[in-house]
Write an enzyme that holds these catalytic residues in place. Structure first.
Site, PDB file in Angstrom:
ATOM      1  N   HIS A 219      17.330  11.802   2.263  1.00 24.05           N
ATOM      2  CA  HIS A 219      16.960  10.743   3.199  1.00 24.05           C
ATOM      3  C   HIS A 219      18.071  10.658   4.248  1.00 24.05           C
ATOM      4  O   HIS A 219      19.259  10.625   3.907  1.00 24.05           O
ATOM      5  CB  HIS A 219      16.820   9.438   2.407  1.00 24.05           C
ATOM      6  CG  HIS A 219      16.965   8.184   3.184  1.00 24.05           C
ATOM      7  ND1 HIS A 219      16.155   7.864   4.249  1.00 24.05           N
ATOM      8  CD2 HIS A 219      17.819   7.136   3.044  1.00 24.05           C
ATOM      9  CE1 HIS A 219      16.512   6.679   4.722  1.00 24.05           C
ATOM     10  NE2 HIS A 219      17.521   6.231   4.018  1.00 24.05           N
ATOM     11  N   TYR A 253      15.562   1.811   9.608  1.00 28.69           N
ATOM     12  CA  TYR A 253      16.304   0.570   9.359  1.00 28.69           C
ATOM     13  C   TYR A 253      17.686   0.680   9.984  1.00 28.69           C
ATOM     14  O   TYR A 253      18.197   1.784  10.247  1.00 28.69           O
ATOM     15  CB  TYR A 253      16.386   0.258   7.860  1.00 28.69           C
ATOM     16  CG  TYR A 253      17.106   1.270   7.003  1.00 28.69           C
ATOM     17  CD1 TYR A 253      18.493   1.296   6.923  1.00 28.69           C
ATOM     18  CD2 TYR A 253      16.394   2.191   6.228  1.00 28.69           C
ATOM     19  CE1 TYR A 253      19.164   2.209   6.124  1.00 28.69           C
ATOM     20  CE2 TYR A 253      17.050   3.108   5.419  1.00 28.69           C
ATOM     21  CZ  TYR A 253      18.431   3.107   5.375  1.00 28.69           C
ATOM     22  OH  TYR A 253      19.091   4.009   4.583  1.00 28.69           O
ATOM     23  N   ASP A 542      -3.715  -7.320 -24.526  1.00 29.21           N
ATOM     24  CA  ASP A 542      -4.887  -7.802 -25.253  1.00 29.21           C
ATOM     25  C   ASP A 542      -5.676  -6.580 -25.698  1.00 29.21           C
ATOM     26  O   ASP A 542      -5.718  -5.554 -25.030  1.00 29.21           O
ATOM     27  CB  ASP A 542      -5.721  -8.778 -24.425  1.00 29.21           C
ATOM     28  CG  ASP A 542      -6.319  -8.171 -23.168  1.00 29.21           C
ATOM     29  OD1 ASP A 542      -5.812  -7.128 -22.692  1.00 29.21           O
ATOM     30  OD2 ASP A 542      -7.273  -8.750 -22.628  1.00 29.21           O
TER      31      ASP A 542
END
Length: 811
Positions: A219, A253, A542
Site C-alpha cells: 500500500h 487519506y 440458535d
C-alpha cells in the site's frame, strides 16, 4: 491455579497490547518473540501512518477502535485531532449520512458538516471540491511505535519478557496441544502460543497445518516536501493538529507530519507480496515491511491530491514507500484457536485502529473463556473450506483492497469468484431466471424472474410502494409476488446452504444436553429449537436439533464457528460430521403444501400423522427423505432433506406435481420478509453473544429445570422482566421507507438503540424493522429511525405481526 506459560509471536502493536492485557489480568509468564530487533522490529507497526477512524459498519470493529483510542490516550500515545471524511460526489455525500448513522448507533460522536465548515477545519482544502464531510472529533493519530515501547515497559514490569532478533521456526506440539516454539535461538516452552505475526501470519499458521486466509499486500504512502501553510503550525513533539482527512472518492487519506503532508493511496493496482521472499533483517534504512516506491502507480493520486489540496502544487513528493499490510477475503481480522491444535491462537490481520481492542478480546478469551465484545465477524473459523483455497484468498483479498473505500451496499455480492457452490437445484433455478446473490460461497436465489407475471395478479393492496434508490438495489418487487404466493398457495425454497451437522455415537444425547438450553431428551422424531450459550449466558448460536435415532441427531446450526464449538467440546465416542455438502433441502411451504406433498408419499403427512416440530423418514416420489415439520416463514409445510444425488429428482417431482396447484420457486428476499413478519430471529444479526435469551426474546427455548448446561448459572434469576433492553419489532409509520439495518433508533429524541434486521412486510403492507431498544420502549411506543440523515417515525409493535395464534402453521 497457576497461570499458563504464554508465547506471543510478534512484538508489534498487537503482540505488545496482548502482553499488556494478559499481564494486567495476572498472567505474568508471558514471552514475546520477534524476528526483528526491539523495539522497531520491521513489521507493519514500524511504518504504520497511524490513522484511527473509529466508525465502521461493524459494531464490534467500532468497539475495538473505541477501546484502542481510549487506551492510547491513557498511554499518551494518541493525538486526538479528530477525523474528516469528505464527499466530492453526490453518492459519497449521501453515504456519509449513512455512515453518520453507524457512528450514532455505535456511540461514536460525529456530525455532518458543510463545505464552509470543512475549510474552517482544514484550511488547505479547496471547498469548491466538496459537498461536506463527516467530522468525528474523537478520531486521531496513533503513535504506534511509541505505544509499543510503553506497552512493553508496562508488561515487563509485571513479569513479561520481550525477546528480539529471534526467529520462530516451528511450533512444538504433543497430543494435539502446543508445548512451545522452536527458534533459531533455542526452544521456548509454552502452554499457549498466540500468533500476532502480522503479514507473516500465514507462515506461522502453516507450522501447525492451519490455513490462515490472509494476503500481504503493498500500500503506497508518501511524504511531501515542506508546505508553506503548515510552517509554524506544529512541532516535532505534536506533529499534527489538523483532523486526519480521508478523500475516499479517490481512495486517498492525508495527515500532517509537522510541516509536511503524508498521503496514503489505495488507488493503485493490488500488489500482493510473497512473504517468504522478504529479507527479515532490519537496518537504519530498510525493513521487510517497506518495499521500494513505485512512482508511476502514485502519479494519478498525486494529481488528485493537488486538486483537493491546492497548496500541494508548491511542493513535491520527497519520499515514499510501498508498505505491507494484511488483507483477508472479507476485510475483517482473524481471531481464534486452531481447530486441530489446542493452545495455538491467532490474532492476525489487525490494523493499528483495532489493535488494543482485539488484544483485549483475545486476552479475555484466554483468561475468562469469552470476550465481552461479540467476535463472530472476526472468528477465524467463519470461512467455509472452499474460501480457504489460496486462489480464493488471493483474489478476494485483492478485491477487498480495491474496494476498501468504495460505497458498498449490504447485499452487494462478489462478482468473482462465483458458482463455487451450487445446490442440486441450480440448473432449474437458472431456467426460472433466478437472480443469485452469494454467501459462504453458495449461490442463493433472491427472486425469480419467472414470477414477474404474478405481480399483475396480486390484489392491489398487496403491491408494495416504490423504494428509494438505495433500498431498491439488489431488490425486485417480484419478492412481493413470491411472498404473497407463499401465504396463499405453495412455494419451494432452496434451504440447502443452511449449515447442518450430524451428531452421533455413544453419549450424543448427554453431549448435546450439556451445550443446549432446551430439553432434548425426547422421543425419536422430535425436533427442538434450542440455544447454545457461552459462559456468561450470551447467545452464541440458535440451533434446531432433530432426534433421528437414540444416538443420532441432525442439528441445523449457523456456520463453521458452531462446528468448531461442537468439535472442541465433543467427548470421546461422539462424532460431529458436517453433512451440508452431501445433502440438500427444499422448504415446501404454504397453505397448499400438504396438497402437494401427500399424493407423492405413502407416509402420513396429515397434521396428526406428522405433527408440528416432528421429523420422520419417508419417500416422496420414490426419493428417500427426512421430512421435518418446520417453517421459518410461518406457513404450513416441511423442510425436506435428501442426499445431494437425489436432489434434482426430488425438485422435479415436487415441481411437476405442484403445477395444478400453481407452485412457484421463491427466493431469499421473500423469505426474509416472511420470517420477520413471524418474528423469527437471525443469529449474528438480531442476536449475538452480547445478548442473553430473555433480552433477545427467545427465553422460551431455555429450560433450566432440565439440568446443567453451559451458561445456565450465568442466566439464573434472569427473565424478560429483568431485562434492561429488548429486541423489539417496529413498523414504519409512513408505510414506505424500507431501512436495511444498523440505523440508529431514537426514543424521546435520544439515540437509544439500533436496527438489526429490516424488510418490507408484504402481508401486513408496511415496512418492518427489528431493533435493540431500552426495555422501557413498550408496545405502542413511538420511536424514530435515522435513515440517511432524516428521521422516520416508527412504532413498537406486538409480535408476531402475522398469525400470532399459530393457526396457519399448525393446520
Amino acid at each position: 491455579m497457576t497461570a499458563p506459560k504464554v508465547v506471543i509471536i510478534g512484538a508489534g502493536i498487537v503482540g505488545a497490547n496482548l502482553a499488556d492485557e494478559l499481564t494486567t489480568r495476572g498472567w505474568s509468564d508471558v514471552t514475546v518473540l520477534d524476528q526483528g530487533p526491539l523495539p522497531r522490529t520491521g513489521g507493519s507497526t514500524s511504518h504504520a501512518p497511524g490513522l484511527v477512524f473509529q466508525t465502521n459498519t461493524s459494531k464490534s470493529m467500532t468497539e475495538f477502535a473505541k477501546y484502542t483510542v481510549g487506551k492510547l490516550l491513557e498511554l499518551d500515545c494518541f493525538l486526538q485531532v479528530g477525523g474528516m471524511e469528505v464527499a466530492t460526489t453526490p453518492a459519497r455525500w449521501e453515504d456519509l449520512k449513512r455512515k453518520h448513522g453507524w457512528a450514532t448507533s455505535w456511540g461514536v460522536p460525529g456530525s455532518i458538516i458543510d463545505a464552509e465548515e470543512c475549510v474552517r477545519r482544514w484550511p488547505l482544502l479547496d471547498g469548491s471540491q466538496v459537498f461536506g464531510a463527516l467530522h468525528t472529533p474523537t478520531d486521531g493519530l496513533a503513535r504506534a511505535a511509541k505505544a509499543v515501547e510503553v506497552l512493553a515497559e508496562r508488561a515487563t514490569s509485571r513479569g513479561a519478557r520481550f525477546v528480539g532478533s529471534t526467529r520462530v521456526t516451528d511450533v512444538l506440539r504433543e497430543g494435539g496441544r502446543v508445548t512451545g516454539v522452536r527458534t533459531d535461538q533455542g526452544d521456548f516452552p509454552a502452554d499457549v502460543v498466540v500468533s500476532c505475526a502480522g503479514f507473516w501470519g500465514r507462515e506461522v499458521g502453516a507450522m501447525v497445518g492451519m490455513d490462515v486466509p490472509l494476503l500481504p499486500l503493498a500500500h503506497q504512502y508518501v511524504k511531501t516536501g515542506r508546505v508553506d501553510e503548515l510552517v509554524g503550525r506544529n512541532t516535532e513533539e505534536v506533529e499534527a493538529s489538523l483532523p486526519i482527512l480521508r478523500h475516499q472518492d479517490q481512495d486517498l487519506y492525508f495527515r500532517e507530519h509537522v510541516d509536511r503532508i503524508g498521503i496514503g493511496s489505495y488507488a493503485h493496482r493490488p500488489m500482493p507480496v510473497e512473504e517468504s521472499t522478504l529479507d527479515p533483517s532490519v537496518t537504519e534504512t530498510a525493513m521487510p515491511s517497506m518495499l521500494p516506491f513505485t512512482e508511476d502507480d502514485f502519479a494519478p493520486s498525486w494529481e488528485e491530491s493537488k486538486l483537493l489540496l491546492p497548496a500541494l502544487r508548491q511542493t513535491k513528493v520527497e519520499e515514499g514507500f510501498n508498505g505491507i499490510f494484511s488483507f483477508t477475503p472479507d476485510g475483517q481480522s482473524l481471531v481464534g484457536e486452531s481447530a486441530d491444535v489446542r493452545g495455538f491462537w491467532l490474532a492476525e490481520a489487525v490494523w493499528v485502529t483495532h489493535s488494543a481492542g482485539i488484544a483485549k478480546a483475545v486476552a479475555e478469551l484466554l483468561v475468562d473463556g469469552r470476550s465481552e465484545t461479540d467476535l463472530h465477524e472476526v472468528d477465524v473459523h467463519r470461512f467455509e473450506d472452499v474460501q480457504l483455497a489460496p486462489s480464493y484468498v488471493s483474489e478476494t483479498s485483492q478485491q477487498n483492497f480495491v474496494e476498501v473505500y468504495d460505497i458498498l451496499h449490504p447485499l452487494q455480492p462478489k462478482l468473482s469468484p462465483r458458482d463455487l457452490r451450487v445446490t442440486p437445484f441450480h440448473v432449474r433455478q437458472r431456467e426460472l431466471g433466478a437472480v443469485f446473490l452469494e454467501a459462504g460461497g453458495w449461490e442463493r436465489p433472491h427472486w425469480f424472474e419467472a414470477n414477474a407475471p404474478l405481480l399483475k395478479k396480486l390484489p392491489h393492496d398487496a403491491l408494495p410502494p416504490a423504494r428509494d434508490a438505495w433500498s431498491a438495489q439488489f431488490h425486485s418487487p417480484i419478492a412481493a409476488a413470491e411472498a404473497w404466493h407463499t401465504r396463499n398457495g405453495v412455494a419451494l425454497y432452496d434451504m440447502t446452504p443452511l449449515k447442518r451437522v450430524e451428531v452421533s455415537g455413544s453419549g450424543s444425547l448427554e453431549f448435546l444436553q450439556s451445550l443446549n438450553t432446551n430439553q432434548l431428551e425426547k422421543s425419536v422424531g422430535s425436533v427442538t429449537y434450542t440455544l447454545m450459550l457461552d459462559e456468561a449466558g450470551g447467545v452464541r448460536s440458535d440451533v434446531t436439533v432433530a432426534r433421528l435415532g437414540p444416538e443420532l441427531f441432525q442439528a441445523g446450526i449457523n456456520g463453521n464457528i458452531d462446528v468448531d464449538h461442537l468439535v472442541k467440546h465433543a467427548p470421546d465416542g461422539v462424532r460431529i460430521r458436517d453433512i451440508t455438502g452431501g445433502t440438500c433441502c427444499i422448504g415446501v411451504w404454504g397453505p397448499l403444501a400438504r396438497d402437494l406433498v401427500q399424493p407423492l408419499s405413502r407416509e402420513d403427512f396429515s397434521h396428526t400423522g406428522l405433527k408440528y416440530f416432528r421429523a420422520r423418514e419417508a419417500r416422496i416420489a420414490g426419493v428417500p427423505v427426512v421430512a421435518m415439520r418446520l417453517s421459518y416463514v410461518g406457513e404450513l409445510g416441511w423442510e425436506i432433506y435428501t442426499s445431494a444425488d437425489n436432489g434434482l429428482r426430488l425438485w422435479d417431482a415436487l415441481w411437476a406435481a405442484g403445477q395444478p396447484l400453481g407452485v412457484i420457486a421463491a427466493g431469499r428476499a421473500a423469505f426474509n420478509s416472511l420470517r420477520l413478519e413471524k418474528g423469527y430471529r437471525l443469529w449474528g444479526t438480531d442476536m449475538t453473544t452480547e445478548h442473553d435469551p430473555y433480552e433477545a426474546g427467545v427465553g422460551f427455548a431455555v429450560r433450566p429445570a432440565k439440568g446443567e448446561f453451559l451458561g445456565r448459572a450465568a442466566i439464573e434469576g434472569r427473565s424478560e422482566d429483568t431485562a434492561s433492553r429488548r429486541l423489539r419489532c417496529l413498523t414504519v409509520d409512513d408505510g414506505r421507507t424500507v431501512v436495511l439495518g444498523k440505523e440508529p433508533v431514537f426514543v424521546d429524541g435520544v439515540a437509544s438503540g439500533y436496527v438489526t434486521s429490516a424488510a418490507y412486510g408484504y402481508t401486513i403492507g408496511r415496512p418492518i424493522a427489528y431493533a435493540w431498544l431500552p426495555a422501557s420502549a413498550h408496545v405502542g411506543s413511538g420511536v424514530e429511525i435515522e435513515y440517511f440523515g432524516r428521521r422516520v417515525a416508527a412504532t413498537v409493535a406486538a409480535e408476531p405481526l402475522v398469525d400470532p395464534g399459530m393457526e396457519r402453521i399448525r393446520r
